[in-house]
Design a protein around this motif. Structure first.
Motif, PDB file in Angstrom:
ATOM      1  N   ALA A  73      21.425 -31.845  -3.385  1.00  0.00           N
ATOM      2  CA  ALA A  73      20.714 -30.319  -2.904  1.00  0.00           C
ATOM      3  C   ALA A  73      19.854 -29.817  -4.164  1.00  0.00           C
ATOM      4  N   SER A  74      18.640 -29.371  -3.718  1.00  0.00           N
ATOM      5  CA  SER A  74      17.845 -28.992  -4.656  1.00  0.00           C
ATOM      6  C   SER A  74      17.789 -27.278  -4.487  1.00  0.00           C
ATOM      7  N   GLN A  75      17.612 -26.528  -5.607  1.00  0.00           N
ATOM      8  CA  GLN A  75      17.495 -25.277  -5.599  1.00  0.00           C
ATOM      9  C   GLN A  75      15.853 -24.777  -5.353  1.00  0.00           C
ATOM     10  N   ILE A  76      14.955 -25.716  -5.495  1.00  0.00           N
ATOM     11  CA  ILE A  76      13.490 -25.395  -5.473  1.00  0.00           C
ATOM     12  C   ILE A  76      13.014 -24.814  -4.079  1.00  0.00           C
ATOM     13  N   PRO A  77      13.205 -25.206  -3.080  1.00  0.00           N
ATOM     14  CA  PRO A  77      12.767 -24.638  -1.916  1.00  0.00           C
ATOM     15  C   PRO A  77      13.180 -23.134  -1.608  1.00  0.00           C
ATOM     16  N   ALA A  78      14.414 -22.633  -2.057  1.00  0.00           N
ATOM     17  CA  ALA A  78      14.762 -21.409  -1.944  1.00  0.00           C
ATOM     18  C   ALA A  78      14.324 -20.518  -3.056  1.00  0.00           C
ATOM     19  N   LEU A  79      13.956 -20.978  -4.181  1.00  0.00           N
ATOM     20  CA  LEU A  79      13.798 -20.197  -5.339  1.00  0.00           C
ATOM     21  C   LEU A  79      12.239 -19.999  -5.152  1.00  0.00           C
ATOM     22  N   VAL A  80      11.434 -21.003  -4.840  1.00  0.00           N
ATOM     23  CA  VAL A  80      10.050 -20.742  -4.571  1.00  0.00           C
ATOM     24  C   VAL A  80       9.955 -19.684  -3.562  1.00  0.00           C
ATOM     25  N   LEU A  81      10.483 -20.025  -2.374  1.00  0.00           N
ATOM     26  CA  LEU A  81      10.362 -18.740  -1.365  1.00  0.00           C
ATOM     27  C   LEU A  81      10.801 -17.508  -1.881  1.00  0.00           C
ATOM     28  N   LEU A  82      11.844 -17.515  -2.551  1.00  0.00           N
ATOM     29  CA  LEU A  82      12.318 -16.124  -3.049  1.00  0.00           C
ATOM     30  C   LEU A  82      11.254 -15.476  -4.002  1.00  0.00           C
ATOM     31  N   GLY A  83      10.721 -16.411  -5.102  1.00  0.00           N
ATOM     32  CA  GLY A  83       9.692 -15.779  -5.647  1.00  0.00           C
ATOM     33  C   GLY A  83       8.546 -15.272  -5.231  1.00  0.00           C
ATOM     34  N   TRP A  84       8.090 -16.133  -4.039  1.00  0.00           N
ATOM     35  CA  TRP A  84       6.782 -15.741  -3.260  1.00  0.00           C
ATOM     36  C   TRP A  84       7.108 -14.338  -2.510  1.00  0.00           C
ATOM     37  N   TRP A  85       8.345 -14.376  -1.995  1.00  0.00           N
ATOM     38  CA  TRP A  85       8.643 -13.294  -0.891  1.00  0.00           C
ATOM     39  C   TRP A  85       8.784 -11.802  -1.897  1.00  0.00           C
ATOM     40  N   TRP A  86       9.395 -11.922  -3.122  1.00  0.00           N
ATOM     41  CA  TRP A  86       9.776 -10.751  -4.030  1.00  0.00           C
ATOM     42  C   TRP A  86       8.391 -10.424  -4.613  1.00  0.00           C
ATOM     43  N   GLY A  87       7.505 -11.411  -4.901  1.00  0.00           N
ATOM     44  CA  GLY A  87       6.174 -10.956  -5.602  1.00  0.00           C
ATOM     45  C   GLY A  87       5.432 -10.568  -4.326  1.00  0.00           C
ATOM     46  N   ARG A  88       5.281 -10.677  -3.175  1.00  0.00           N
ATOM     47  CA  ARG A  88       4.580 -10.263  -1.845  1.00  0.00           C
ATOM     48  C   ARG A  88       5.011  -8.725  -2.023  1.00  0.00           C
ATOM     49  N   MET A  89       6.587  -8.585  -1.729  1.00  0.00           N
ATOM     50  CA  MET A  89       6.850  -7.176  -1.635  1.00  0.00           C
ATOM     51  C   MET A  89       6.537  -6.386  -2.468  1.00  0.00           C
ATOM     52  N   ALA A  90       6.427  -6.741  -3.629  1.00  0.00           N
ATOM     53  CA  ALA A  90       6.080  -5.810  -4.861  1.00  0.00           C
ATOM     54  C   ALA A  90       4.518  -5.476  -4.847  1.00  0.00           C
ATOM     55  N   ARG A  91       3.861  -6.349  -4.387  1.00  0.00           N
ATOM     56  CA  ARG A  91       2.355  -5.820  -3.994  1.00  0.00           C
ATOM     57  C   ARG A  91       1.910  -5.318  -3.050  1.00  0.00           C
ATOM     58  N   HIS A  92       2.774  -5.590  -2.008  1.00  0.00           N
ATOM     59  CA  HIS A  92       2.391  -4.830  -0.522  1.00  0.00           C
ATOM     60  C   HIS A  92       3.441  -3.743  -0.200  1.00  0.00           C
ATOM     61  N   GLY A  93       4.197  -3.257  -1.281  1.00  0.00           N
ATOM     62  CA  GLY A  93       5.065  -2.143  -0.502  1.00  0.00           C
ATOM     63  C   GLY A  93       5.038  -1.294  -1.920  1.00  0.00           C
ATOM     64  N   PRO A  94       5.856  -0.136  -1.637  1.00  0.00           N
ATOM     65  CA  PRO A  94       6.121   0.718  -2.690  1.00  0.00           C
ATOM     66  C   PRO A  94       6.741   0.192  -3.754  1.00  0.00           C
ATOM     67  N   PRO A  95       6.682   0.510  -5.310  1.00  0.00           N
ATOM     68  CA  PRO A  95       7.359   0.025  -6.318  1.00  0.00           C
ATOM     69  C   PRO A  95       8.736   0.239  -6.157  1.00  0.00           C
ATOM     70  N   LEU A  96       9.415  -0.967  -6.326  1.00  0.00           N
ATOM     71  CA  LEU A  96      11.185  -1.139  -6.429  1.00  0.00           C
ATOM     72  C   LEU A  96      11.460  -0.482  -7.885  1.00  0.00           C
ATOM     73  N   GLU A  97      12.111   0.322  -7.845  1.00  0.00           N
ATOM     74  CA  GLU A  97      12.753   0.982  -9.112  1.00  0.00           C
ATOM     75  C   GLU A  97      14.169   1.268  -9.031  1.00  0.00           C
ATOM     76  N   ARG A  98      14.636   1.583  -7.793  1.00  0.00           N
ATOM     77  CA  ARG A  98      15.951   1.773  -7.570  1.00  0.00           C
ATOM     78  C   ARG A  98      16.962   0.596  -7.876  1.00  0.00           C
ATOM     79  N   SER A  99      18.056   1.000  -8.584  1.00  0.00           N
ATOM     80  CA  SER A  99      18.934   0.011  -8.882  1.00  0.00           C
ATOM     81  C   SER A  99      19.793  -0.392  -7.691  1.00  0.00           C
ATOM     82  N   PHE A 100      20.009   0.247  -6.611  1.00  0.00           N
ATOM     83  CA  PHE A 100      20.588  -0.290  -5.384  1.00  0.00           C
ATOM     84  C   PHE A 100      19.585  -1.031  -4.821  1.00  0.00           C
ATOM     85  N   SER A 101      18.411  -0.811  -4.744  1.00  0.00           N
ATOM     86  CA  SER A 101      17.296  -1.780  -4.115  1.00  0.00           C
ATOM     87  C   SER A 101      17.337  -3.159  -4.796  1.00  0.00           C
ATOM     88  N   LEU A 102      17.521  -3.392  -6.308  1.00  0.00           N
ATOM     89  CA  LEU A 102      17.454  -4.358  -6.959  1.00  0.00           C
ATOM     90  C   LEU A 102      18.705  -5.287  -6.478  1.00  0.00           C
TER      91      LEU A 102
END
Length: 170
Positions: A73-102
């Motif tokens: 099994a490879s971790q690549i597909p999930a890590l690529v998807l997560l990196g893209w999703w989290w980066g997109r979330m940061a660019r198109h949403g409010p800044p994530l600063e709360r510890s609970f959100s992280l």
């Protein structure tokens, strides 16, 4: 945009992930299961750098971690998807600063990473009963531990990397 990825020193911090996986600190384990170090590093990186750099960082991390494991099994597909999703979330949403959100994002990321691995093992011929018995406790322990460590580790990395990008701009 993507200022940290242009600095070799900050990109080299990704090497801490395989080192932590290999060192496997005993004090940071729950029932012998370590946290998902890749998720703890990738989340703040993608939030600061954006979707493209997050996906590329996920690819790099996945390649390094897959090189350490001889499993099918490879971790690549999930890590690529997560990196893209989290980066997109940061660019198109409010800044994530709360510890609970992280913590919540790290928790969801760890679940998705482990489900991806379990699915790959299931498609590779492992019995579903064996996966349920062995995979579920690991998934729960790693998810809980990563979710508890994320507010501390991700908050520190996020704060540090945001300060560095602001100093690189000005």
């Amino acid at each position: 945009m993507a200022l940290l990825s242009r600095q070799p020193w900050y990109v080299a911090t990704a090497l801490a992930v395989p080192i932590l996986v290999l060192a496997s600190p005993g004090a940071l384990k729950l029932s012998g299961v370590p946290p998902s170090w890749a998720v703890l590093w990738l989340l703040p990186w993608a939030l600061v750098e954006g979707p493209v750099s997050g996906a590329l960082a996920g690819l790099g991390l996945g390649l390094m971690l897959d090189g350490l494991n001889l499993g099918g099994a490879s971790q690549i597909p999930a890590l690529v998807l997560l990196g893209w999703w989290w980066g997109r979330m940061a660019r198109h949403g409010p800044p994530l600063e709360r510890s609970f959100s992280l913590g919540l994002l790290a928790l969801v990321g760890t679940v998705l990473l482990n489900l991806s691995l379990m699915l790959q093992f299931a498609l590779g011929g492992s019995s579903l009963e064996a996966l349920r018995l062995s995979g579920l406790p690991i998934l729960l322990a790693q998810t809980l531990l990563t979710g508890l460590l994320a507010p501390m580790i991700c908050s520190l990395l996020l704060l540090f990397w945001r300060q560095q990008t602001s100093s690189l701009r000005g």
